[in-house]
Enzyme design. Structure first.
Site, PDB file in Angstrom:
ATOM      1  CE1 TYR A   1      -5.683  -2.160  94.066  1.00  0.00           C
ATOM      2  CE2 TYR A   1      -6.734  -3.267  95.904  1.00  0.00           C
ATOM      3  CZ  TYR A   1      -5.998  -2.228  95.409  1.00  0.00           C
ATOM      4  OH  TYR A   1      -5.572  -1.246  96.254  1.00  0.00           O
TER       5      TYR A   1
ATOM      6  CG  HIS B   1      -6.269  -7.258 101.090  1.00  0.00           C
ATOM      7  ND1 HIS B   1      -6.175  -5.994 101.612  1.00  0.00           N
ATOM      8  CD2 HIS B   1      -6.851  -8.006 102.033  1.00  0.00           C
ATOM      9  CE1 HIS B   1      -6.674  -5.993 102.826  1.00  0.00           C
ATOM     10  NE2 HIS B   1      -7.105  -7.205 103.106  1.00  0.00           N
TER      11      HIS B   1
ATOM     12  CE  LYS C   1      -0.273  -4.814  98.518  1.00  0.00           C
ATOM     13  NZ  LYS C   1      -1.331  -5.468  99.232  1.00  0.00           N
TER      14      LYS C   1
END
Lengths: 311, 195
Positions: free
Chosen positions: A235, A243, A274
């Protein structure tokens, strides 16, 4: 950010119990999270009723990597808690024990008082909202007048019609306050904090440790990565506010990996917004400037971020 | 039974097969022929399936002039392949400003302008195994932006993108059935795009 409620003196102890690295002190837990980007995982739950949810309590379990980063940077030290307890409790004198028990009783009584006051306050507020009475506690001496008031109002309230005896003139005798039983989460006090001389050696860590250390030194927070099939989900700030950005997997410099893993990790990461991150320690490189706080022993880490190209 | 050399082969080789087998292209002795043909196969795929232009095979590093670990490709995709999330924010702000500046009668759409950029392509086969070490060697050999070629001199004055601060390659992985997948690999910790 709110100011620190209780400052923690560094280095703080990390309890090593049955192969786990645990923090029992709520102040140390928030200190590690606030200042060292260490989250850990709260594991306190009911025995035999463990459940996966976000409402678990202390203790906080640290990954060996987290414990090691804290120790290497001099923020903490590892304590063999079983030995420290056995030794501390056996050496405790009777006087100290009694003093400690009395202190616990005092705290329990204080706590019970606090609970009762809060309950009274709540009751009073509820009554006032209904427009029934003002200060209940004060008016026990002026009971007749108050009961008249109460009756006056109750005519408009069908619920209270059947119970006109709300009059506190039938005052319940004040119950004797029972002290709450307090279970302290830490044992220092009564025991004196274990000395740093008896600290255990550095925790042994998996090969992904260099990547963890590198990301931690750059201000990233890491949580366990099982949910995404990687070592860490990383993170950019506190996980409660952000997120995660990366699914990180640490590798040795010359460790072979399948390209299918890269494709799979990259595709999964892109699917959940991601990037897949692989990285490891370069044993041939000279320490770079960004690693200076880890001392000369730490080799620079090289990381690669992978995303789907989208065509 | 012998066949006269004049006879046509039973099955004509595909254009790709003849391209890969072209001895002129394979004549460079810097790398193994298998790596050369891999680069050519991907060049073909990029050119004809994904409409890339200005494709070149690089056998030597533009930085050190040493031979690269394997032949790399560089080329220009038809659209911008990668927009850094921070750049995207700026582009959107600019587009919004321009939309507001336009007269009310004109079309009211957000037009994000991102010019395509030249990219490095790293050809790989799915059956290969890689290490961080080899990946680092590839990155050590390349420049941030692929070098311009003399043939594409017309677009030389293309402005350098200030957001392109880290090296990146497009990792092209080809399976035995000639399926190709493309992934962007950055050298360093680069935050993900918010698609």
């Amino acid at each position: 950010m709110a100011p620190d409620p209780t400052p923690v003196t560094e280095p703080f102890p990390i309890s090593h119990i049955a192969g786990r690295y645990l923090l029992f002190d709520i102040n140390a837990i928030s200190h590690a999270r606030r200042h060292h980007n260490i989250c850990g995982v709260l594991i306190g739950t009911l025995p035999n009723l463990s459940q996966q949810n976000v409402f678990l309590g202390i203790p906080l379990e640290l990954m060996p990597e987290e414990a090691r980063v804290l120790v290497e940077r001099g923020h903490a030290y590892i304590v063999d808690d079983v030995r420290a307890h056995r030794k501390g409790c056996l050496e405790m004198s009777r006087d100290e024990r009694l003093k400690y028990l009395r202190e616990m009783d005092r705290q329990g009584l204080e706590f019970a008082k606090g609970v009762r006051e809060k309950a009274e306050e709540r009751a009073e507020r509820a009554l006032r909202e209904k427009g029934l009475v003002g200060r209940r506690g004060k008016e026990e001496s002026e009971a007749p007048q108050e009961s008249a008031d109460a009756e006056g109002v109750s005519t408009s309230n069908s619920l209270l019609d059947s119970t006109p005896s709300t009059s506190p003139s039938v005052a319940v005798p004040e119950k004797k306050l029972e002290p709450h039983f307090i279970t302290p989460t830490t044992s220092y006090p009564p025991l004196s904090p274990p000395s740093t001389d008896a600290a255990l050696p550095l925790p042994s860590v998996p090969k992904s440790y260099p990547l963890f250390r590198y990301l931690n030194s750059r201000g990233y927070f890491a949580m366990p990565g099982l949910r995404f099939g990687c070592n860490y989900s990383v993170y950019p700030g506190d996980p409660l506010r952000f997120h995660s950005h990366f699914l990180a997997t640490g590798l040795d410099w010359d460790e072979e990996f399948e390209l299918l893993d890269i494709v799979g990790g990259g595709r999964l990461g892109t699917g959940v917004k991601k990037a897949y991150l692989i990285g490891g320690e370069d044993p041939e490189a000279t320490p770079a400037e960004e690693e200076e706080q880890d001392g000369a022993s730490a080799k620079p880490v090289r990381a690669f971020s992978i995303e789907w190209a989208g065509f | 039974m012998t066949r006269p050399g004049l006879l046509k082969p039973a099955v004509q080789p595909s254009p790709l097969q003849s391209l890969v087998a072209d001895s002129n292209l394979l004549s460079k002795q810097s790398h193994l022929p298998s790596l050369h043909s891999l680069a050519l196969q991907l060049q073909h795929n990029l050119q004809y399936q994904h409409s890339w232009t200005d494709l070149h095979v690089h056998t030597h590093s533009p930085v050190t002039n040493e031979p690269l670990p394997r032949p790399l490709l560089s080329g220009l995709p038809p659209q911008r392949l990668y927009i850094h999330p921070d750049e995207q924010i700026e582009l959107l702000k600019n587009a919004d400003r321009e939309r507001k500046a336009r007269k009310a009668g004109d079309k009211d759409t957000l037009e994000v302008k991102a010019e395509p950029e030249r990219e490095w392509v790293l050809p790989t086969r799915l059956s290969e195994k890689w290490t961080l070490h080899r990946l680092a060697d590839v990155f050590n050999g390349i420049s941030k932006i692929p070098p311009e070629h003399a043939s594409s001199g017309a677009e030389e004055e293309r402005a350098v993108n200030p957001w392109r601060t880290k090296k990146r390659v497009v990792l092209a992985t080809v399976d035995t059935d000639s399926t190709v997948v493309y992934y962007i690999v950055h050298d360093g910790v680069v935050k993900p795009r918010q698609n």
